[in-house]
Write a protein that holds these residues in place. Structure first.
Motif, PDB file in Angstrom:
ATOM      1  N   ASP A   1      -8.752 -15.249 -64.578  1.00 40.92           N
ATOM      2  CA  ASP A   1      -7.540 -13.637 -65.467  1.00 40.92           C
ATOM      3  C   ASP A   1      -7.085 -14.848 -65.950  1.00 40.92           C
ATOM      4  OD1 ASP A   1      -6.732 -10.925 -64.305  1.00 40.92           O
ATOM      5  OD2 ASP A   1      -5.021 -12.533 -65.382  1.00 40.92           O
TER       6      ASP A   1
ATOM      7  N   SER B   1      -5.163  -2.095 -65.531  1.00 44.31           N
ATOM      8  CA  SER B   1      -4.139  -2.967 -65.366  1.00 44.31           C
ATOM      9  C   SER B   1      -2.457  -1.828 -65.194  1.00 44.31           C
ATOM     10  CB  SER B   1      -3.853  -3.806 -65.671  1.00 44.31           C
ATOM     11  OG  SER B   1      -2.814  -4.712 -64.954  1.00 44.31           O
TER      12      SER B   1
ATOM     13  N   GLN C   1      -5.330  -4.101 -61.406  1.00 46.20           N
ATOM     14  CA  GLN C   1      -4.483  -5.053 -61.245  1.00 46.20           C
ATOM     15  C   GLN C   1      -2.730  -5.143 -61.351  1.00 46.20           C
ATOM     16  OE1 GLN C   1      -3.418  -8.782 -63.948  1.00 46.20           O
ATOM     17  NE2 GLN C   1      -5.631  -9.272 -63.197  1.00 46.20           N
TER      18      GLN C   1
ATOM     19  N   ILE D   1       3.385 -14.725 -56.452  1.00 46.42           N
ATOM     20  CA  ILE D   1       4.850 -15.304 -56.295  1.00 46.42           C
ATOM     21  C   ILE D   1       5.725 -15.451 -57.124  1.00 46.42           C
ATOM     22  CG2 ILE D   1       5.592 -18.661 -56.257  1.00 46.42           C
ATOM     23  CD1 ILE D   1       2.591 -18.890 -56.477  1.00 46.42           C
TER      24      ILE D   1
ATOM     25  N   LYS E   1      -0.767 -18.150 -61.115  1.00 49.92           N
ATOM     26  CA  LYS E   1      -0.721 -19.142 -62.052  1.00 49.92           C
ATOM     27  C   LYS E   1      -0.212 -20.384 -61.641  1.00 49.92           C
ATOM     28  CE  LYS E   1       0.971 -21.078 -65.963  1.00 49.92           C
ATOM     29  NZ  LYS E   1       2.249 -21.987 -66.128  1.00 49.92           N
TER      30      LYS E   1
ATOM     31  N   HIS F   1       0.228 -27.943 -57.059  1.00 47.83           N
ATOM     32  CA  HIS F   1       0.819 -26.248 -57.255  1.00 47.83           C
ATOM     33  C   HIS F   1      -0.698 -25.569 -57.138  1.00 47.83           C
ATOM     34  CE1 HIS F   1       5.120 -25.556 -59.382  1.00 47.83           C
ATOM     35  NE2 HIS F   1       4.704 -26.224 -58.218  1.00 47.83           N
TER      36      HIS F   1
ATOM     37  N   GLU G   1      -1.556 -26.971 -53.353  1.00 47.69           N
ATOM     38  CA  GLU G   1      -0.692 -25.814 -51.867  1.00 47.69           C
ATOM     39  C   GLU G   1      -1.508 -24.095 -52.288  1.00 47.69           C
ATOM     40  OE1 GLU G   1       3.480 -25.187 -53.098  1.00 47.69           O
ATOM     41  OE2 GLU G   1       3.684 -27.757 -52.691  1.00 47.69           O
ATOM     42  N   ASN G   2      -1.419 -23.480 -53.180  1.00 52.57           N
ATOM     43  CA  ASN G   2      -2.600 -22.226 -53.633  1.00 52.57           C
ATOM     44  C   ASN G   2      -3.533 -22.419 -52.512  1.00 52.57           C
ATOM     45  OD1 ASN G   2       0.218 -21.885 -54.689  1.00 52.57           O
ATOM     46  ND2 ASN G   2      -0.626 -21.248 -56.428  1.00 52.57           N
TER      47      ASN G   2
HETATM   48  N1  LIG Z   1      -2.097  -7.490 -65.417  1.00 53.83           N
HETATM   49  C1  LIG Z   1      -0.733  -7.966 -66.111  1.00 53.83           C
HETATM   50  O1  LIG Z   1       0.074  -7.087 -66.736  1.00 53.83           O
HETATM   51  C2  LIG Z   1      -0.117  -9.213 -65.832  1.00 53.83           C
HETATM   52  C3  LIG Z   1       1.141  -8.895 -65.351  1.00 53.83           C
HETATM   53  C4  LIG Z   1       1.739 -10.598 -65.179  1.00 53.83           C
HETATM   54  C5  LIG Z   1       0.524 -12.017 -64.685  1.00 53.83           C
HETATM   55  N2  LIG Z   1      -0.898 -11.134 -64.599  1.00 53.83           N
HETATM   56  C6  LIG Z   1      -1.336 -12.110 -63.757  1.00 53.83           C
HETATM   57  O2  LIG Z   1      -1.601 -12.744 -63.273  1.00 53.83           O
HETATM   58  C7  LIG Z   1      -0.512 -14.248 -63.037  1.00 53.83           C
HETATM   59  C8  LIG Z   1      -0.106 -14.843 -62.251  1.00 53.83           C
HETATM   60  O3  LIG Z   1       1.239 -14.137 -62.740  1.00 53.83           O
HETATM   61  P1  LIG Z   1       2.672 -15.137 -63.341  1.00 53.83           P
HETATM   62  O4  LIG Z   1       2.171 -16.126 -64.106  1.00 53.83           O
HETATM   63  O5  LIG Z   1       3.447 -13.989 -64.515  1.00 53.83           O
HETATM   64  O6  LIG Z   1       3.460 -15.075 -62.023  1.00 53.83           O
HETATM   65  P2  LIG Z   1       3.138 -16.166 -61.243  1.00 53.83           P
HETATM   66  O7  LIG Z   1       1.792 -16.423 -60.882  1.00 53.83           O
HETATM   67  O8  LIG Z   1       3.728 -15.622 -59.354  1.00 53.83           O
HETATM   68  O9  LIG Z   1       3.964 -17.334 -61.015  1.00 53.83           O
HETATM   69  C9  LIG Z   1       3.573 -18.418 -61.863  1.00 53.83           C
HETATM   70  C10 LIG Z   1       4.469 -19.273 -61.631  1.00 53.83           C
HETATM   71  O10 LIG Z   1       4.889 -20.139 -60.613  1.00 53.83           O
HETATM   72  C11 LIG Z   1       4.730 -21.093 -60.630  1.00 53.83           C
HETATM   73  N3  LIG Z   1       4.417 -21.786 -59.667  1.00 53.83           N
HETATM   74  C12 LIG Z   1       2.506 -21.906 -59.117  1.00 53.83           C
HETATM   75  N4  LIG Z   1       2.244 -21.568 -57.906  1.00 53.83           N
HETATM   76  C13 LIG Z   1       3.547 -22.390 -57.364  1.00 53.83           C
HETATM   77  C14 LIG Z   1       3.855 -22.862 -56.620  1.00 53.83           C
HETATM   78  N5  LIG Z   1       3.058 -23.055 -54.649  1.00 53.83           N
HETATM   79  N6  LIG Z   1       5.292 -23.753 -55.965  1.00 53.83           N
HETATM   80  C15 LIG Z   1       6.152 -23.627 -56.865  1.00 53.83           C
HETATM   81  N7  LIG Z   1       5.961 -22.683 -57.536  1.00 53.83           N
HETATM   82  C16 LIG Z   1       4.844 -22.481 -58.523  1.00 53.83           C
HETATM   83  C17 LIG Z   1       4.081 -21.800 -61.052  1.00 53.83           C
HETATM   84  O11 LIG Z   1       4.121 -22.810 -62.459  1.00 53.83           O
HETATM   85  P3  LIG Z   1       3.095 -23.908 -62.968  1.00 53.83           P
HETATM   86  O12 LIG Z   1       2.280 -23.565 -63.983  1.00 53.83           O
HETATM   87  O13 LIG Z   1       4.256 -25.436 -63.730  1.00 53.83           O
HETATM   88  O14 LIG Z   1       2.615 -24.582 -61.417  1.00 53.83           O
HETATM   89  C18 LIG Z   1       4.542 -21.031 -62.557  1.00 53.83           C
HETATM   90  O15 LIG Z   1       5.628 -21.235 -63.180  1.00 53.83           O
HETATM   91  C19 LIG Z   1      -0.414 -14.232 -64.499  1.00 53.83           C
HETATM   92  O16 LIG Z   1      -1.071 -16.092 -65.084  1.00 53.83           O
HETATM   93  C20 LIG Z   1      -1.595 -13.619 -65.026  1.00 53.83           C
HETATM   94  O17 LIG Z   1      -2.764 -14.122 -65.553  1.00 53.83           O
HETATM   95  C21 LIG Z   1      -1.482 -10.440 -65.102  1.00 53.83           C
END
Ligand SMILES: NC(=O)c1ccc[n+]([C@@H]2O[C@H](COP(=O)([O-])OP(=O)(O)OC[C@H]3O[C@@H](n4cnc5c(N)ncnc54)[C@H](OP(=O)(O)O)[C@@H]3O)[C@@H](O)[C@H]2O)c1
Length: 284
Positions: A48, A147, A170, A201, A242, A248, A251-252
Motif C-alpha cells: 500500500d 479511503s 481503506q 498497530i 507498515k 517487525h 512478526e507481522n
Molecule cells: N488511507 C489513509 O488515509 C491512511 C492513513 C494512515 C496509514 N495508511 C496506510 O496504512 C499503513 C499502516 O498505517 P501506519 O503506518 O500509520 O501505522 P501502523 O502500521 O499501525 O504502525 C506502523 C508503526 O508500527 C511499527 N511496527 C510495525 N510492526 C510492528 C511490530 N510487530 N511490533 C512493534 N512495532 C511495529 C512500525 O515500525 P518499523 O517501521 O520501524 O518496523 C511503525 O513505526 C501506512 O503505512 C499506509 O500505507 C493509510
C-alpha cells in the motif's frame, strides 16, 4: 493466511505492507529499498502506498524495491498487488489521469492494481468516479476504491451511476479504533466492499499495550501480533501494517496465521469495548 475476494473476483492477500513515512529522506533510500525487497522474500505480495507519502518518494522506493525483486526473479510482476492513492486535490477528471500517470512512472509498473481516492475533497465525487472508470476501462488500473469514507459518503457514492464499482474502502481500524464495527463494516459487507485497515498497530502504540502484551506472553506472541491477529480475525478485512525492520516484518507475517480463542477475544472486548453507538470515523 486468508485471501480476500474483491468484488469482480480478484483474490488478494489479507495482509499487506504499508509505506507511509517511507521515501522521505534520500539518505535512508537504500535501506528502505532493501526492506521492500526483504518483505517480498518473506512473502508479502500486497503493498500500500500513495502519491502523498514522501511527495512520491514512497512510490519511488516501492517501485525500485519491487523492480529489483522482479529483475532478480524473486517474484513475478503479475503476482504483486500494488495499491496507491490519488490526493483529493488531484481528483478531477484530468487530475486523476495525470496523477495516475505520475504514480505509474514512479512505481515502474504498467498498472496499479487498486487505485483509491485518499480522502474526500472539494472535487465532486461523480468527476472522480468518471475518471476512475476511464482508467479501469483503459486497463491502467485494475480496480478502484476510496479511503476515509464513512457510511454517508458511501451512500452518496452508491447513488452515482458507476459509484458501486468501488471495491474497497481503506479506513483506520484497530482494537483501539472500533467505530466502523457499528455501521460501516456491516454496510460494506452487504455490498462486498472490502475494508482495508490502516494503522492496525495504532502506529506502533499498540505494541506496548499491557492487555495485548499479557495475552501475547501466554502464547509466545507479541502485543503487536495480537493486535494484528485481532484485525485479521475477520475473513473480509485486509490489514496493511507498515514495518521496515526485519523483526517487525516477520512478526507481522506470522501474525496472519494466529487464531485468537473466544477467551482471548473476550479479554480484548473487555479492554477495548465494541461501539454501542455511531462514532465519527477515526482518521490520522
Ligand atoms: N488511507 C489513509 O488515509 C491512511 C492513513 C494512515 C496509514 N495508511 C496506510 O496504512 C499503513 C499502516 O498505517 P501506519 O503506518 O500509520 O501505522 P501502523 O502500521 O499501525 O504502525 C506502523 C508503526 O508500527 C511499527 N511496527 C510495525 N510492526 C510492528 C511490530 N510487530 N511490533 C512493534 N512495532 C511495529 C512500525 O515500525 P518499523 O517501521 O520501524 O518496523 C511503525 O513505526 C501506512 O503505512 C499506509 O500505507 C493509510
Amino acid at each position: 493466511m486468508n485471501d480476500v475476494t474483491l468484488r469482480g473476483g480478484r483474490r488478494v492477500p489479507s495482509l499487506g505492507l504499508g509505506t507511509w513515512r517511507i521515501g522521505e529522506r534520500a539518505g535512508q533510500r537504500s535501506q528502505e529499498v532493501a526492506a521492500i525487497r526483504r518483505a517480498v522474500q518473506i512473502g508479502y505480495r500486497l503493498f500500500d502506498t500513495a502519491e502523498m507519502y514522501g511527495d512520491g518518494g514512497a512510490e519511488e522506493v516501492l517501485g525500485q524495491g519491487l523492480g529489483d525483486c522482479i529483475a532478480a526473479g524473486e517474484v513475478r510482476c503479475e503476482d504483486l498487488l500494488v495499491v496507491s492513492k490519488v490526493l483529493p486535490g488531484n481528483a478531477s477528471r484530468r487530475g486523476v489521469a495525470q496523477a495516475c500517470a505520475r504514480s505509474l512512472e514512479r512505481l515502474r509498473v504498467e498498472r496499479i492494481d487498486l487505485y483509491l481516492l485518499h480522502w474526500r475533497g472539494a472535487v465532486p465525487l461523480d468527476e472522480t468516479v468518471e475518471a476512475m472508470e476511464r482508467l479501469s476501462a483503459e486497463g491502467v488500473i485494475g480496480a478502484w476504491g476510496v479511503s476515509n469514507f464513512d457510511v454517508a459518503d458511501m451512500e452518496e457514492l452508491w447513488a452515482l451511476a458507476a459509484g458501486s464499482a468501488c471495491v474497497a474502502n481503506q479506513v483506520y481500524y484497530s482494537v483501539a479504533e472500533r467505530g466502523i464495527e457499528f455501521d460501516l463494516l456491516p454496510w460494506e459487507r452487504q455490498r462486498q466492499v472490502a475494508a482495508m485497515a490502516y494503522c492496525p498497530i495504532g502506529q506502533g502504540a499498540l505494541a506496548a499495550h499491557r492487555t495485548l502484551a499479557r495475552l501475547g506472553e501466554a502464547r509466545d506472541l507479541t502485543a503487536a501480533q495480537i493486535a494484528l491477529a485481532w484485525v485479521l480475525r475477520q475473513p473480509d478485512v485486509i490489514a496493511i501494517p507498515k514495518a521496515l525492520s526485519d523483526a517487525h516484518q516477520r512478526e507481522n507475517w506470522a501474525a496472519a496465521n494466529v487464531t485468537l480463542s473466544k477467551a482471548e477475544l473476550a479479554a480484548i472486548d473487555a479492554a477495548f469495548p465494541p461501539p454501542r453507538r455511531k462514532r465519527a470515523l477515526a482518521m490520522t
